[in-house]
Design a protein around this motif. Sequence first.
Motif, PDB file in Angstrom:
ATOM      1  N   VAL A  78      -6.241  -0.146  37.745  1.00  0.00           N
ATOM      2  CA  VAL A  78      -6.642   1.094  37.092  1.00  0.00           C
ATOM      3  C   VAL A  78      -5.911   1.121  35.764  1.00  0.00           C
ATOM      4  N   ASP A  79      -6.660   0.939  34.686  1.00  0.00           N
ATOM      5  CA  ASP A  79      -6.026   0.735  33.389  1.00  0.00           C
ATOM      6  C   ASP A  79      -5.213   1.936  32.950  1.00  0.00           C
ATOM      7  N   THR A 117      -7.776   9.713  26.229  1.00  0.00           N
ATOM      8  CA  THR A 117      -8.764   9.140  27.154  1.00  0.00           C
ATOM      9  C   THR A 117      -9.168  10.252  28.113  1.00  0.00           C
ATOM     10  N   ASN A 118     -10.399  10.751  27.981  1.00  0.00           N
ATOM     11  CA  ASN A 118     -10.792  11.907  28.806  1.00  0.00           C
ATOM     12  C   ASN A 118     -11.872  11.564  29.829  1.00  0.00           C
ATOM     13  N   GLY A 119     -12.171  10.282  29.973  1.00  0.00           N
ATOM     14  CA  GLY A 119     -13.144   9.888  30.987  1.00  0.00           C
ATOM     15  C   GLY A 119     -14.575   9.858  30.492  1.00  0.00           C
ATOM     16  N   SER A 120     -14.791  10.297  29.232  1.00  0.00           N
ATOM     17  CA  SER A 120     -16.175  10.378  28.762  1.00  0.00           C
ATOM     18  C   SER A 120     -16.788   8.995  28.558  1.00  0.00           C
ATOM     19  N   ARG A 121     -15.926   8.004  28.308  1.00  0.00           N
ATOM     20  CA  ARG A 121     -16.449   6.641  28.187  1.00  0.00           C
ATOM     21  C   ARG A 121     -15.742   5.748  29.194  1.00  0.00           C
ATOM     22  N   PRO A 122     -16.397   4.654  29.609  1.00  0.00           N
ATOM     23  CA  PRO A 122     -15.703   3.752  30.535  1.00  0.00           C
ATOM     24  C   PRO A 122     -14.463   3.174  29.846  1.00  0.00           C
ATOM     25  N   PRO A 123     -13.432   2.793  30.622  1.00  0.00           N
ATOM     26  CA  PRO A 123     -12.215   2.270  30.007  1.00  0.00           C
ATOM     27  C   PRO A 123     -12.517   1.074  29.084  1.00  0.00           C
ATOM     28  N   PRO A 182      -4.235   4.542  30.697  1.00  0.00           N
ATOM     29  CA  PRO A 182      -5.087   5.094  29.638  1.00  0.00           C
ATOM     30  C   PRO A 182      -4.304   5.444  28.382  1.00  0.00           C
TER      31      PRO A 182
END
Lengths: 318, 310
Positions: free
Chosen positions: A133-134, A140-146, A136
């Motif tokens: 689990v990278d 980084t709010n989850g709106s885009r994949p890591p 972040p």
Amino acid sequence: MTSVNATFGEVAAERRIASAPFSHVSIELGHLYMEDFEAGPERLREQFRRVAPWVRSVRASWQDRVPGRRARVSTCFLIDDYFSPFSTPAELVPMVLDAAAESDLTIDYLARESSCAESDGVELARLVEDRLVDDPAPETNGSRPPVKETGWLSNGARSPQVGAVQAMGKAQRWAPPVQNAKRGHSIFVDVELWDEAAGRRTWSCPFLAAVWQLLRLGLLRSEGRLPLRPVPREDAFPGDWDSLPAVVQLNPAATPFSAYTTLSVLSPRFLPVELAVRTILSQVAVDADVLRQVAARSESEGVRLEEELVDRISYVFT
Amino acid sequence: MLVMGEVHTGLLQNSGEIPESSARDVLRLLAGETVRVSRRPIAYAVSPDRLTGVDCRLPAASQSRVRGVGTVVSRSSITGGRVVQGSSYAHVQRSGSDRRLAWSHYLARPGVIEVFGKARAEDLADGFTEDPPADCLDLGAISARFMDTVQASPLLDRRAPFKIARARLRWVARTGEPAIRLTLHSDQVRTLRIVHEGEFTPAVADLCEDLALHDWLLTALLVIIERARVGGRPGPEAAAKLAPAVDHLLHLWMPAARVDDALAPFWESLDRRPGFTRQWQSLVDRVRDQVAVNTLALLSATADAGRRRQ
């Protein structure tokens, strides 16, 4: 009629997690590569002479932590049969055991490095890769994949690519990489996890070492089962590595292979490798049920474990 | 402090319902981890939980800047081989530190987002259930990805029997005197606020997923009936438009099938008001009546034609 309490269960709907037996500490007495082997048995004897006092000291300190009971200390030794296979078990293992015995060391378990990549049809390295689990970067709010660089893992945000031209036509200037959890200044680490040539993936040494630590900590499960169980040694060692079980139990009286904590006694030349290992392990999500199981188990015998798994791992560089 | 989550629900992109074995393959999102499946009272398969790391602002109604760092738990599920859900949630807790810690700290607490500073639970709950700003924690995007992963599976034929929008249900759960409030915002967005006794358990997330599923079913059935324009077009045409509901939806209504006993009263209270099951039953009756009336009409037309031929 009084109400009836019905219970209904479906096996396929429930999660079952096998529990592992645990020693207090697993000590890695050494990690043998081809170059060490080529340097002759004296290099090995010297390694064991350096390691012996640390083993005594760790045993004594665990004995203090569990007064009135026996400290459970198991030892292991890892042989590289993945990157550059050399010699044969029949030739090598007795030599290693003799060299250890000269320093009054007993090797309880012997493991093959390639089993950290795959063993008995279970691809342990893939299993661990899937659980990364990278770390972040801020915002980084989850709106885009890591954001991922395939096959690499870092502890922060990489530099933007120098020379890349943005939409406005202005070339981007160099900016430094930034460690996510920096204290004042960054120590940015970017680790290569694997590479591929001709469709074949080769896992990096730090990645396999991270798998090795997780195995020793008893934190891996495959379909809820323990992925590797040590196999008692046979009288004679085979003539090729593939015929040797992934983990061989050499000492019938040994305490369990997996342990609450690990200690590795290594040459300082492994320091960069171990920094990479810790960078990887800081981003491995161990199953929550397994974490709870191990915590409950250790607490039941009065041992309080560090919450973060990287804090359960210690080293002596000597 | 509180738990916030978002569930996306939609129709599986496949012509028919998929069997359990395919559901297992579609939901295998993690190597070495079993897809859990239950068959009673309705087929249900759920992927292993996965984590996503975040470090961002959390939505606060007061617009105050609240930063949270941690992980979101997500999973995908398929119910009745027909309905797919992507679900994510995170437990928001106060951080013991005033700066971001090593990532291993957060991974030791899967599904927890730690917030710095003076965040108030009520403020965050309001902020999250209203429309959260774009730079804030985006559980919707994460849930959408977990749903898309399933929909993009090569095992599906992507020929859904009818088109229907996916529904989004945002929820917040807190501890206190039990209460539940469901609000319909637009056609696709609902918010749910739950106050439950005792500590949060994943069973609360199960309840939210179950409510989201049934709310979607109800919405889908309403849409199908509306599209059929019963009374506004010839009977056989209207009945044909209702057929997908009979084929794909009517048997899926199974309220509180997997809801923990302790949480069942929440479902029951929503079922009293607004009366989910009542509405569902009346719609089902309507569909069946239409189909029956049309069948009768067809039968009598056939009989008439037969008599004329004699």
